[in-house]
Design a protein around this motif. Structure first.
Motif, short mmCIF file in Angstrom:
data_model
loop_
_atom_site.label_atom_id
_atom_site.label_comp_id
_atom_site.label_asym_id
_atom_site.label_seq_id
_atom_site.Cartn_x
_atom_site.Cartn_y
_atom_site.Cartn_z
N LEU A 89 36.40 32.87 44.20
CA LEU A 89 35.33 33.51 43.44
C LEU A 89 35.55 35.15 43.78
O LEU A 89 35.76 35.48 44.97
CB LEU A 89 34.20 33.01 43.70
N VAL A 90 35.33 35.93 42.61
CA VAL A 90 34.76 37.26 42.76
C VAL A 90 33.79 37.64 42.20
O VAL A 90 33.34 37.23 41.46
CB VAL A 90 36.16 38.23 42.33
N GLY A 96 27.14 42.23 38.58
CA GLY A 96 26.42 40.75 39.06
C GLY A 96 27.32 39.66 38.48
O GLY A 96 26.99 38.32 39.09
N ALA A 97 28.11 39.84 37.60
CA ALA A 97 28.73 38.74 37.10
C ALA A 97 29.92 38.07 38.17
O ALA A 97 30.47 38.78 39.03
CB ALA A 97 29.74 39.02 35.76
N ARG A 98 30.04 36.70 37.99
CA ARG A 98 31.08 36.02 38.92
C ARG A 98 32.09 35.44 38.06
O ARG A 98 32.24 34.95 36.94
CB ARG A 98 30.19 34.99 39.55
N HIS A 99 33.35 35.68 38.72
CA HIS A 99 34.49 34.95 38.20
C HIS A 99 35.33 34.34 38.61
O HIS A 99 35.40 34.64 40.01
CB HIS A 99 35.47 36.18 37.42
N PRO A 125 35.74 41.52 33.83
CA PRO A 125 35.86 41.40 32.45
C PRO A 125 34.56 41.35 31.51
O PRO A 125 34.51 41.74 30.25
CB PRO A 125 36.30 39.75 32.24
N THR A 126 33.36 41.36 32.40
CA THR A 126 32.10 41.44 31.78
C THR A 126 31.57 43.08 31.50
O THR A 126 31.39 43.30 30.30
CB THR A 126 31.01 40.85 32.67
N THR A 133 34.62 42.58 44.11
CA THR A 133 34.56 42.30 45.52
C THR A 133 36.04 41.56 45.81
O THR A 133 36.67 40.98 44.89
CB THR A 133 33.59 41.40 46.23
N PRO A 134 36.47 41.42 47.01
CA PRO A 134 37.57 40.87 47.50
C PRO A 134 37.30 39.28 46.98
O PRO A 134 36.04 38.93 47.25
CB PRO A 134 37.88 40.95 48.87
#
Ligand code: GAP
Length: 446
Positions: A89-90, A96-99, A125-126, A133-134
Motif C-alpha cells: 500500500l502507499v 490522504g488517499a490510499r492506493h 492518482p487522486t 509514501t514508500p
C-alpha cells in the motif's frame, strides 16, 4: 469472444434488471459491498449448483463442508494469514488517499524494493501530486470481537478464505467418510477482505463468496493432481458455463506474486470489460497448511498409508474461484447487442441451465379475461414441469414487444404467448430468445 462490452453496460444491466444493487444504496452505499437482487440470486444459485454438481456430486471422493465464518484466531496465526495476508500500500501525504502499490506500479509483485523503484516518479492518482509514501504492507483480514468485552483477548477474524476450516476439518472428514488419499473437501461460502481499493463493480469487493476445494494427496501425486485441477477449472468454464476459449488465458504466478502458502499457482484470466484479469486460481499448497496446523494445534494431521506402511503429511492442491467474478464473466460472455429490423436489442445469451427464468408466459392482451385465464392455466402447468425447474415467469407488463425485450435482457430462453388462436386450436406461440423465431406449439408439447 466478448464483443466491446463495457463495464457500464454490465453495471447498468445489473441495476436495471435486478441482478446486483449497491449495498445500503439509500445511504450512499459502502465501497466494496454489493447486494444481489431477485435475478442475481437466481443466476448465482444456478452457478453454485453447477459447481457443486461438478465438484462434489459427480466425484465420489470429494466431500462438502459448510464451516463457520468465524474460527478460533489461532487458525489464522498457524495458516500464516495474521503475518502474511497482506497487500502493498502507499498513502498520499497530501490528500490522504490510499492506493494498492502493485496496481499503481503496474506490476503484480510483492517485492517492496522493486515497488519502491517502480513508484519513484509516480503521482497520486487522486490529487495528482508527487506526495506518495514508500510502499508498506497492510493486513487485509477483517477483525471483530467475540463476546461482550472488546479487547485483545476477544479479537477474532472474519475468514479471508474458505480454505482454513477445510484444513482444520481434514481429520473429521477423513474419519467420518472413511476417506483414503486422494480425497477432497469443498465448500462455498462468504469471505472477507479489507481490500485497499475495491473496484470494477463486483470484481474486487470486501465481502465475497468463494467456491473452493482442497484436494489431499500423496506428495508424489503433486504434479498430476495440479494438472487435473487446472483442467477441471478450464473445462468447467468452457463446457459447463459455455464461456468461449478465446476469452480465457493462463497466467502463471512468478515467485513474487504467489500467496505465502503457495509453491505454484496458475490463474485462469477472463476477458472482463476492463481487460484480461484473474478469474480462477489453482494453487499447489504443498504440506504447508496441514504441517503448520499439526505443529500449532499439537494434533497430528498426518496420514498412514496402509499400502506402504508409511506416515506422512498430505500435500494439497487447491481450486479456488470467486462467485461474483464468475457471475461477472458469465454476464460479460452472454451480453450481446443486436440489430433486428433496424431496432437495437440487448440479449443475454445465457446457457439455459444458468438463466434465472427458463420460460416466460404472457397473455397477448392483459385486458382480455379469457386470454388471461388461459395463460394462467398454461403458467400453472409449466410450473409443475421439472424441465423448467421452477424457473417460470408470469409477464403481462407492457405490450408484447416490450416483454420480449425485457425477457431478452434477462436471458429467458423461451417466451410463450397465449393469443386468440389458442382459444380455437389449443396452440401457443413459442419465441426463441437467440433467433427471435416464433412457432406455434400445442400446449401439451411444451
Ligand atoms: N484460498 C485461496 C484464495 O483465496 P485468492 O487468489 O486470494 O486465493 C481466489 O482468491 C479467488 O477468489 C480469485 O481467483 C477470485 O476469483 C476471488 N477473489 C479474491 N479476492 C477477491 C475480491 N476482493 N473480490 C472478488 N473476488 C475475489
Amino acid at each position: 469472444m466478448t464483443k466491446n462490452v463495457t463495464l457500464e453496460d454490465i453495471v447498468s444491466l445489473c441495476k436495471r434488471r435486478g441482478f446486483v444493487f449497491q449495498s445500503s444504496e439509500i445511504y450512499g452505499g459502502l465501497a466494496g459491498f454489493y447486494d444481489y437482487g431477485p435475478l442475481g440470486v437466481e443466476l448465482v444459485n444456478n452457478i453454485k449448483a453447477e459447481w457443486w454438481n461438478a465438484m462434489v456430486r459427480e466425484n465420489d471422493n470429494i466431500f462438502g463442508l459448510d464451516s463457520a465464518i468465524i474460527q478460533n484466531p489461532k487458525l489464522w496465526e498457524a495458516s500464516g494469514h495474521v503475518a502474511g495476508f497482506t497487500d502493498p500500500l502507499v498513502d498520499c501525504k497530501n490528500c490522504g488517499a490510499r492506493h494498492r502499490a502493485d496496481h499503481l506500479a503496474g506490476k503484480d509483485t510483492n517485492d517492496i524494493k522493486e515497488l519502491t523503484t517502480l513508484l519513484k516518479d509516480k503521482v497520486c492518482p487522486t490529487c495528482g501530486k508527487k506526495t506518495l509514501t514508500p510502499p508498506r504492507f497492510y493486513n487485509m483480514m477483517m477483525k471483530t470481537w467475540v463476546g461482550p468485552v472488546e479487547d485483545s483477548s476477544s479479537v477474532a477474524y472474519l475468514r479471508p478464505e474458505t480454505a482454513g476450516p477445510m484444513f482444520t476439518n481434514y481429520e473429521n472428514v477423513r474419519e467420518t467418510m472413511r476417506a483414503k488419499l486422494p480425497f477432497g473437501i469443498a465448500q462455498i461460502g462468504k469471505t472477507f477482505r479489507n481490500e485497499i481499493s475495491p473496484r470494477d463493480f463486483i470484481f474486487r469487493v470486501r465481502e465475497l463468496e468463494q467456491m473452493e476445494m482442497q484436494y489431499f494427496i500423496k506428495p508424489q501425486a503433486q504434479k498430476k493432481s495440479y494438472q487435473q485441477w487446472r483442467d477441471f477449472a478450464w473445462n468447467f468454464l468452457t463446457k459447463r458455463l459455455g464461456i468461449d476459449e478465446s476469452d480465457l488465458q493462463w497466467h502463471e504466478h512468478d515467485k513474487d506474486e504467489r500467496a505465502h502458502y503457495a509453491a505454484a499457482a496458475h490463474d485462469i484470466y477472463f476477458r472482463f470489460p476492463q481487460g484480461f484479469k484473474e478469474l480462477w486460481g489453482t494453487h499447489d499448497r504443498t504440506d504447508f497448511d496441514l504441517g503448520n496446523h499439526s505443529k500449532a494445534s499439537g494434533k497430528d494431521l498426518g496420514y498412514y498409508d496402509d499400502e506402504t506402511k508409511e506416515r506422512f503429511t498430505p500435500f494439497v492442491i487447491e481450486s479456488s474461484v470467486g462467485v461474483g467474478r464468475i457471475l461477472m464473466a458469465v454476464l460479460t460472455a452472454a451480453y450481446h447487442i443486436e440489430e433486428i429490423n433496424g431496432e437495437k436489442r440487448v440479449v443475454l445469451k445465457l446457457d439455459p441451465k444458468l438463466a434465472p427464468y427458463k420460460i416466460a408466459v404472457s397473455p397477448l392482451l392483459k385486458n382480455k379475461p379469457e386470454l388471461v385465464a388461459k395463460a394462467r392455466e398454461v403458467y400453472e402447468l409449466l410450473k409443475k414441469n421439472p424441465l423448467y425447474s421452477n424457473g417460470v415467469m408470469w409477464d403481462d407488463n407492457g405490450n408484447i414487444g416490450k416483454r420480449y425485450r425485457r425477457q431478452d435482457e434477462i436471458g429467458t430462453p423461451k417466451c410463450v404467448t397465449i393469443d386468440f388462436q389458442t382459444m380455437d386450436d389449443g396452440t401457443v406461440t413459442v419465441r426463441d430468445r437467440d433467433t427471435t423465431k416464433q412457432k406455434r406449439v400445442v400446449v401439451a408439447d411444451l
